[in-house]
Scaffold this motif. Structure first.
Motif, mmCIF file in Angstrom:
data_model
loop_
_atom_site.group_PDB
_atom_site.id
_atom_site.type_symbol
_atom_site.label_atom_id
_atom_site.label_comp_id
_atom_site.label_asym_id
_atom_site.label_seq_id
_atom_site.Cartn_x
_atom_site.Cartn_y
_atom_site.Cartn_z
ATOM 1 N N ASN A 228 -9.896 7.867 1.757
ATOM 2 C CA ASN A 228 -9.576 6.677 0.388
ATOM 3 C C ASN A 228 -8.646 6.422 -0.416
ATOM 4 O O ASN A 228 -8.181 4.992 -0.436
ATOM 5 N N ASP A 229 -8.307 7.354 -0.147
ATOM 6 C CA ASP A 229 -6.299 6.918 -1.133
ATOM 7 C C ASP A 229 -5.937 8.022 -0.036
ATOM 8 O O ASP A 229 -5.883 8.896 -0.372
ATOM 9 N N ASN A 230 -5.139 7.283 0.442
ATOM 10 C CA ASN A 230 -5.297 5.490 1.065
ATOM 11 C C ASN A 230 -5.296 5.305 2.577
ATOM 12 O O ASN A 230 -5.044 3.656 2.682
ATOM 13 N N GLY B 261 -2.020 4.078 -13.056
ATOM 14 C CA GLY B 261 -2.592 3.779 -11.370
ATOM 15 C C GLY B 261 -2.077 3.586 -10.313
ATOM 16 O O GLY B 261 -1.303 4.661 -10.012
ATOM 17 N N TYR B 262 -1.789 2.578 -9.644
ATOM 18 C CA TYR B 262 -1.303 2.489 -8.180
ATOM 19 C C TYR B 262 -0.004 1.766 -8.304
ATOM 20 O O TYR B 262 1.105 1.399 -9.747
ATOM 21 N N ASP B 263 0.591 1.088 -7.526
ATOM 22 C CA ASP B 263 2.162 0.649 -7.303
ATOM 23 C C ASP B 263 2.098 -1.121 -8.053
ATOM 24 O O ASP B 263 3.214 -1.532 -8.180
ATOM 25 N N CYS C 239 0.550 -0.967 -0.307
ATOM 26 C CA CYS C 239 -0.128 -0.311 -0.326
ATOM 27 C C CYS C 239 0.976 1.401 0.435
ATOM 28 O O CYS C 239 1.886 1.156 0.289
ATOM 29 N N HIS C 240 0.894 2.564 -0.558
ATOM 30 C CA HIS C 240 1.332 4.130 -0.562
ATOM 31 C C HIS C 240 0.845 3.959 0.434
ATOM 32 O O HIS C 240 -0.406 4.368 0.997
ATOM 33 N N VAL C 241 1.798 4.735 1.498
ATOM 34 C CA VAL C 241 1.272 5.442 2.549
ATOM 35 C C VAL C 241 2.367 7.226 2.883
ATOM 36 O O VAL C 241 2.224 7.376 3.169
ATOM 37 N N CYS C 242 1.899 7.317 1.076
ATOM 38 C CA CYS C 242 2.698 9.213 1.285
ATOM 39 C C CYS C 242 1.504 10.256 0.905
ATOM 40 O O CYS C 242 2.060 11.188 1.174
ATOM 41 N N HIS C 243 0.435 10.133 0.897
ATOM 42 C CA HIS C 243 -0.764 10.408 0.943
ATOM 43 C C HIS C 243 -0.686 11.276 2.343
ATOM 44 O O HIS C 243 -1.365 10.747 3.405
ATOM 45 N N PRO C 244 -1.594 12.931 2.112
ATOM 46 C CA PRO C 244 -1.682 13.709 3.702
ATOM 47 C C PRO C 244 -3.014 13.204 4.375
ATOM 48 O O PRO C 244 -3.801 12.521 3.470
ATOM 49 N N GLU D 138 -14.442 12.878 -5.757
ATOM 50 C CA GLU D 138 -13.323 13.604 -4.480
ATOM 51 C C GLU D 138 -11.839 12.984 -4.487
ATOM 52 O O GLU D 138 -11.665 13.483 -3.352
ATOM 53 N N TYR D 139 -11.808 12.308 -5.248
ATOM 54 C CA TYR D 139 -10.350 11.227 -5.170
ATOM 55 C C TYR D 139 -9.585 12.944 -5.316
ATOM 56 O O TYR D 139 -9.599 14.074 -6.085
ATOM 57 N N HIS D 140 -8.407 12.876 -4.330
ATOM 58 C CA HIS D 140 -7.660 14.006 -4.508
ATOM 59 C C HIS D 140 -7.865 15.170 -4.160
ATOM 60 O O HIS D 140 -6.980 16.232 -4.596
ATOM 61 N N THR D 141 -8.865 15.445 -3.209
ATOM 62 C CA THR D 141 -9.574 16.842 -2.879
ATOM 63 C C THR D 141 -9.529 16.295 -1.350
ATOM 64 O O THR D 141 -9.652 15.563 -0.577
HETATM 65 ZN ZN ZN Z 1 -3.240 8.729 -4.903
#
Ligand code: ZN
Length: 456
Positions: free
Chosen positions: A209-211, A310-312, A200-205, A338-341
């Motif tokens: 949902n993402d992520n 997409g993702y990793d 899983c990616h762990v880098c978003h503030p 709502e993605y990336h907002t």
């Molecule tokens: Zn993202």
């Protein structure tokens, strides 16, 4: 990364999900709530604090989360580990001294990896550094500038258009220095060294949902698997997006071959239906296992073919790596507005959806662990099941009937060539029922596991 696909309301199918989950969904949601305020990025202390919380949660079940620190400047395949970013405060003040854009209110207000700045400027000078989303004027968009030195602020479009001419004090109190990229790794050993990789990616503030949904579901998957016998070993990676899996791959090339199945978990907590994106190959055991679980879950779902965005999964499925890794989601990035907002918040992720996703991933693990090949020890004609207590003489409930059909299917196809998942798919009977039939037949001496090396 937005495509032309129509965006549908990701909340519409909430009522289709089973409400009762014994509190697991609420517990996963509570972990998301705890992680939500932290300002994560590709590197830095927000990422470390996140991994510390994940480690603490895993430690409750005696699972060790190993932390890795990889120095800035390290070459990982075609990429270089960037400098480490940390942020302490950021704001835009008007001439009256009001913090009209305030990092303390939302960490999305600052473009991730912004270089430091402290200056006074006109609106015209500030304007090129302001980012908004016209389509959703009330939401703060999420923006990054990882590999291009830049600074910027994100804000609601409605606020942007109402900014008056003024002298603005602009401050981003950040540091961008040689440091480390941090990632977390946990291994649950099973009977065999063959591994199932969960990434899983762990880098978003502050985005749920993402992520955070993926991180929290993976933690609860590890806890669930810890409590049961495991055939495969399960490796969990909590890595910053793109550079994280590339870093792990570059440092572990000699053990790639152990990864026999894998899943990226992303956007897995909203109320939309489950979506599975296939591996690059498209018809591996992980593909068939996930598709079987979704098909037999009696809820709407969608299968997508592999694509190199997409993702990793796109790193694990790059041609020189080509690991058997698919991606399990609910609403993919192109299907929820709502993605990336800032609207990807604690209300968008639902306990019942998180519990449903976890149930499905656990079921996938059960399929992967239980998918063996057997040899019928009495293949000339049907063996007499009644004599062995495996046949209900007066017929019975439909359930009983299905168990007997499952036994006949398993006996018929257990020639060493067909694994149980294939038998489940071919018979249309759920894997758990097929597995139960195989256990009963094996106990009665009618089946022996085929020991020849299999594709799985
Ligand atoms: Zn993202």
């Amino acid at each position: 990364m937005m495509s032309d696909t129509a965006v549908v309301d990701s909340r519409t199918s909430a009522e289709a999900l089973r409400p009762s989950d014994g509190g697991t969904g609420t517990a996963i949601h509570a972990l998301i709530e705890r992680l939500y305020p932290l300002c994560r990025s590709l590197t830095g202390n927000g990422l470390r604090a996140t991994l510390a919380i994940l480690g603490e949660e895993l430690a409750r079940d005696d699972i060790a989360l190993d932390l890795h620190e990889v120095p800035s400047g390290t070459q990982v395949f075609d990429w270089t580990i960037p400098r480490e970013w940390n942020i302490h405060d950021a704001y835009v003040k008007n001439s009256r001294g009001d913090r009209i854009i305030d990092f303390r209110r939302s960490n999305l207000h600052v473009v991730s990896y912004s270089t430091p700045v402290h200056a006074t400027m006109s609106l015209a000078e500030l304007r090129p550094h302001l980012h908004s989303d016209q389509r959703h004027p009330a939401w703060i968009p999420y923006r990054t500038s990882y590999y291009q030195p830049a600074w910027g602020f994100c804000l609601a479009h409605s606020q942007l258009v109402s900014l008056p001419e003024d002298r603005y004090e602009v401050c981003i109190d950040s540091t961008l220095t040689d440091g480390h990229l941090t990632y977390g790794e946990a291994l649950l050993r099973g009977e065999i060294d063959d591994e199932v990789l969960i990434s899983c990616h762990v880098c978003h503030p502050s985005l749920c949902n993402d992520n955070l949904s993926g991180l929290a579901t993976a933690v609860f998957l590890a806890k669930a698997l810890r409590q049961r016998p495991r055939r495969h070993s399960y490796r969990f990676l909590f890595v910053p997006g793109l550079i994280g899996p590339i870093t792990w791959l570059a440092r572990n090339e000699s053990t790639w071959h152990r990864v026999k199945h894998g899943l990226v978990l992303a956007c897995i907590g909203d109320a939309g239906h489950s979506t599975y994106k296939r591996t690059r190959h498209g018809a591996l055991d992980i593909d068939r296992a996930v598709e079987h679980v979704l098909r037999t879950a009696d809820l709407p779902y969608e299968i997508r073919d592999f694509s190199p965005y997409g993702y990793d999964e796109r790193q694990y499925c790059s041609p020189g790596v080509n690991l058997p890794v698919g991606c399990l989601m609910r609403s993919p990035y192109d299907r929820f507005s709502e993605y990336h907002t800032s609207a990807d918040d604690l209300d968008l992720v639902r306990p019942e959806a998180l519990a449903d996703s976890l149930r499905k991933v656990v079921a996938v693990a059960e399929v992967l662990d239980g998918n063996r090949r057997y040899i019928n020890q009495s293949p000339k004609g049907e063996p007499q099941l009644g004599r062995r207590g495996l046949y209900a003489p007066t017929g019975g409930s439909l359930h009983r009937n299905e168990d007997q059909h499952a036994m006949l299917w398993v006996l018929n196809l257990s020639d060493g060539q067909h694994a149980l998942l294939e038998i489940a798919d071919r018979s249309g009977i759920a894997f758990a029922t097929i597995r139960r039939a195989a256990d009963a037949l094996e106990s009665a001496g009618l089946l022996k596991e085929a020991r020849s090396p299999s594709a799985s």
